[in-house]
Design a protein around this motif. Structure first.
Motif, PDB file in Angstrom:
ATOM      1  N   ALA A 171       0.846  -1.199   0.000  1.00  0.00           N
ATOM      2  CA  ALA A 171       0.000   0.000   0.000  1.00  0.00           C
ATOM      3  C   ALA A 171       0.879   1.246   0.000  1.00  0.00           C
ATOM      4  O   ALA A 171       2.066   1.201   0.327  1.00  0.00           O
ATOM      5  CB  ALA A 171      -0.908  -0.002   1.227  1.00  0.00           C
ATOM      6  N   ASP A 172       0.287   2.370  -0.362  1.00  0.00           N
ATOM      7  CA  ASP A 172       0.948   3.663  -0.248  1.00  0.00           C
ATOM      8  C   ASP A 172       0.486   4.331   1.033  1.00  0.00           C
ATOM      9  O   ASP A 172      -0.727   4.495   1.247  1.00  0.00           O
ATOM     10  CB  ASP A 172       0.610   4.545  -1.444  1.00  0.00           C
ATOM     11  N   ILE A 173       1.420   4.704   1.891  1.00  0.00           N
ATOM     12  CA  ILE A 173       1.079   5.363   3.145  1.00  0.00           C
ATOM     13  C   ILE A 173       1.905   6.635   3.279  1.00  0.00           C
ATOM     14  O   ILE A 173       2.870   6.848   2.540  1.00  0.00           O
ATOM     15  CB  ILE A 173       1.308   4.449   4.368  1.00  0.00           C
ATOM     16  N   ALA A 174       1.528   7.476   4.216  1.00  0.00           N
ATOM     17  CA  ALA A 174       2.232   8.739   4.429  1.00  0.00           C
ATOM     18  C   ALA A 174       3.657   8.480   4.910  1.00  0.00           C
ATOM     19  O   ALA A 174       3.913   7.542   5.674  1.00  0.00           O
ATOM     20  CB  ALA A 174       1.489   9.577   5.460  1.00  0.00           C
ATOM     21  N   GLU A 175       4.593   9.306   4.461  1.00  0.00           N
ATOM     22  CA  GLU A 175       5.973   9.170   4.906  1.00  0.00           C
ATOM     23  C   GLU A 175       6.091   9.558   6.373  1.00  0.00           C
ATOM     24  O   GLU A 175       5.456  10.511   6.828  1.00  0.00           O
ATOM     25  CB  GLU A 175       6.892  10.054   4.069  1.00  0.00           C
ATOM     26  N   PRO A 176       6.882   8.820   7.152  1.00  0.00           N
ATOM     27  CA  PRO A 176       7.055   9.179   8.566  1.00  0.00           C
ATOM     28  C   PRO A 176       7.822  10.492   8.698  1.00  0.00           C
ATOM     29  O   PRO A 176       8.632  10.837   7.834  1.00  0.00           O
ATOM     30  CB  PRO A 176       7.871   8.000   9.116  1.00  0.00           C
ATOM     31  N   GLN A 177       7.543  11.190   9.778  1.00  0.00           N
ATOM     32  CA  GLN A 177       8.174  12.489  10.015  1.00  0.00           C
ATOM     33  C   GLN A 177       9.018  12.444  11.285  1.00  0.00           C
ATOM     34  O   GLN A 177       8.713  11.698  12.224  1.00  0.00           O
ATOM     35  CB  GLN A 177       7.100  13.577  10.161  1.00  0.00           C
ATOM     36  N   LEU A 178      10.082  13.217  11.313  1.00  0.00           N
ATOM     37  CA  LEU A 178      10.878  13.334  12.528  1.00  0.00           C
ATOM     38  C   LEU A 178      10.009  13.912  13.642  1.00  0.00           C
ATOM     39  O   LEU A 178       9.378  14.955  13.465  1.00  0.00           O
ATOM     40  CB  LEU A 178      12.085  14.241  12.289  1.00  0.00           C
ATOM     41  N   SER A 179       9.967  13.221  14.782  1.00  0.00           N
ATOM     42  CA  SER A 179       9.110  13.683  15.877  1.00  0.00           C
ATOM     43  C   SER A 179       9.897  14.085  17.108  1.00  0.00           C
ATOM     44  O   SER A 179       9.328  14.517  18.102  1.00  0.00           O
ATOM     45  CB  SER A 179       8.117  12.574  16.258  1.00  0.00           C
TER      46      SER A 179
END
Length: 331
Positions: free
Chosen positions: A18-26
């Protein structure tokens, strides 16, 4: 980004690309990693078939082991820079995103520089089995030079690394194997005795090998009744370490009579319990192992590499059993 999603517990076909949102630095100490490969482990099979540790957070991305290139860093990162190659065991339990994906984030404290001598596929295959074998032999069983060690399933993912780690400390190793091909494989890794358990009583073989004393350490990677059967192969006051939960009807009589020290090894505990200090210790182990790889003292065997979208096929192969070494997904 592309990832393999587990939408519900079940057979291998629940894994879907699937295509999912890219993870972000948190966090200021997070790094963003472009994953090149992800290791596949039995824990992935268990979580997929039974459900993750965070079932309310489905869909989930599995995969504890990863290797890749740092693509971005948080403001407080000091250990890595953009472009560095890293490897680690992090996520994939149903909470933090796993590594069956193109990108992931990880706190810099929990990652290590990839061994220069390993490919990304080899590096991704290594962390979980390295940490499991290291903690079981060095920390739980307190392995010493000249110890006699019995390792069950020595050709498997954990087993083939455990043989090498025992040898590095100067111990002598015997191991159970299911075929002559696996016997040759483990002997090449440094096992002194390969026990064909289908034809030979491994307890008798281990006792003969130790001249009736029994092994100082037994390392079980199989579980079930084999745990109980192994008690008789261990020396008085010896150690047995298992990575599995003993069956409820297991008899402890022989273990008690021989005054054995029994230990569990679950390298996922620091991640499951959120113990940052222990996770940092595990990253240090990976750093030390990277040096061993680059010195030629340690190697990892990758049996087969699958494309990311073929994760279900890889799971089916691992579930079929009798694996030599590790399976890997390449992003």
């Amino acid at each position: 980004m592309k990832a393999i999603l587990m939408t519900t517990a079940g057979e291998a076909n629940v894994l879907k690309v699937a295509d999912i949102a890219e993870p972000q630095l948190s966090s200021p100490t997070d790094i963003l990693v472009r994953l090149k490969a992800a290791g596949i482990n039995p824990i992935d099979i268990k979580l997929r078939s039974r459900g993750t540790f965070h079932p309310h957070r489905l869909p989930s991305v599995l995969g504890c082991d990863g290797a890749g290139i740092v693509e971005a860093i948080g403001a407080a990162v000091t250990k890595f820079k953009v472009g560095d190659a890293v490897y680690f065991c992090n996520g994939g339990l149903g909470g933090h995103q796993g590594n069956y994906a193109e990108l992931t984030t990880i706190d810099e404290k929990f990652a290590a520089h990839k061994p220069q001598s390993l490919s990304f596929e080899e590096a991704a295959a290594a962390p979980l089995v390295l940490l499991t074998a290291w903690e079981a032999l060095y920390d739980r069983a307190r392995l010493q030079a000249n110890h006699h060690v019995l390792i069950h399933a020595g050709a498997g993912g954990v087993g083939h690394v455990a043989i090498q780690l025992a040898n590095i400390k100067g111990a002598k190793v015997c191991t159970t194997v299911g075929s002559e091909a696996k016997a040759r494989f483990v002997r090449d890794l440094g096992a002194e005795l390969a026990i064909a358990y289908k034809q030979v009583d491994f307890v008798q073989a281990a006792m003969a090998w130790t001249k009736g004393k029994g092994v100082d350490i037994a390392f079980d990677t199989v579980g079930g009744k084999l745990i109980e059967q192994t008690f008789a192969a261990v020396s008085i006051y010896g150690d047995l370490v298992t990575i599995l939960e003993p069956p409820a009807d297991l008899s402890w009589k022989v273990a008690r009579t021989r005054n054995l020290r029994f230990s569990f090894e679950l390298m996922l505990t620091p991640m499951l319990m959120g113990d940052i200090d222990l996770q940092v210790q595990q990253a240090q182990i990976l750093k030390e192992c990277a040096e061993l790889f680059d010195q030629g003292k340690l190697k990892i065997h990758v049996s087969e590499v699958f494309k990311l979208e073929d994760a279900a096929k890889a799971h089916q192969l691992l579930e079929a059993g009798s694996m030599t070494g590790k399976l890997v997904l390449a992003s």
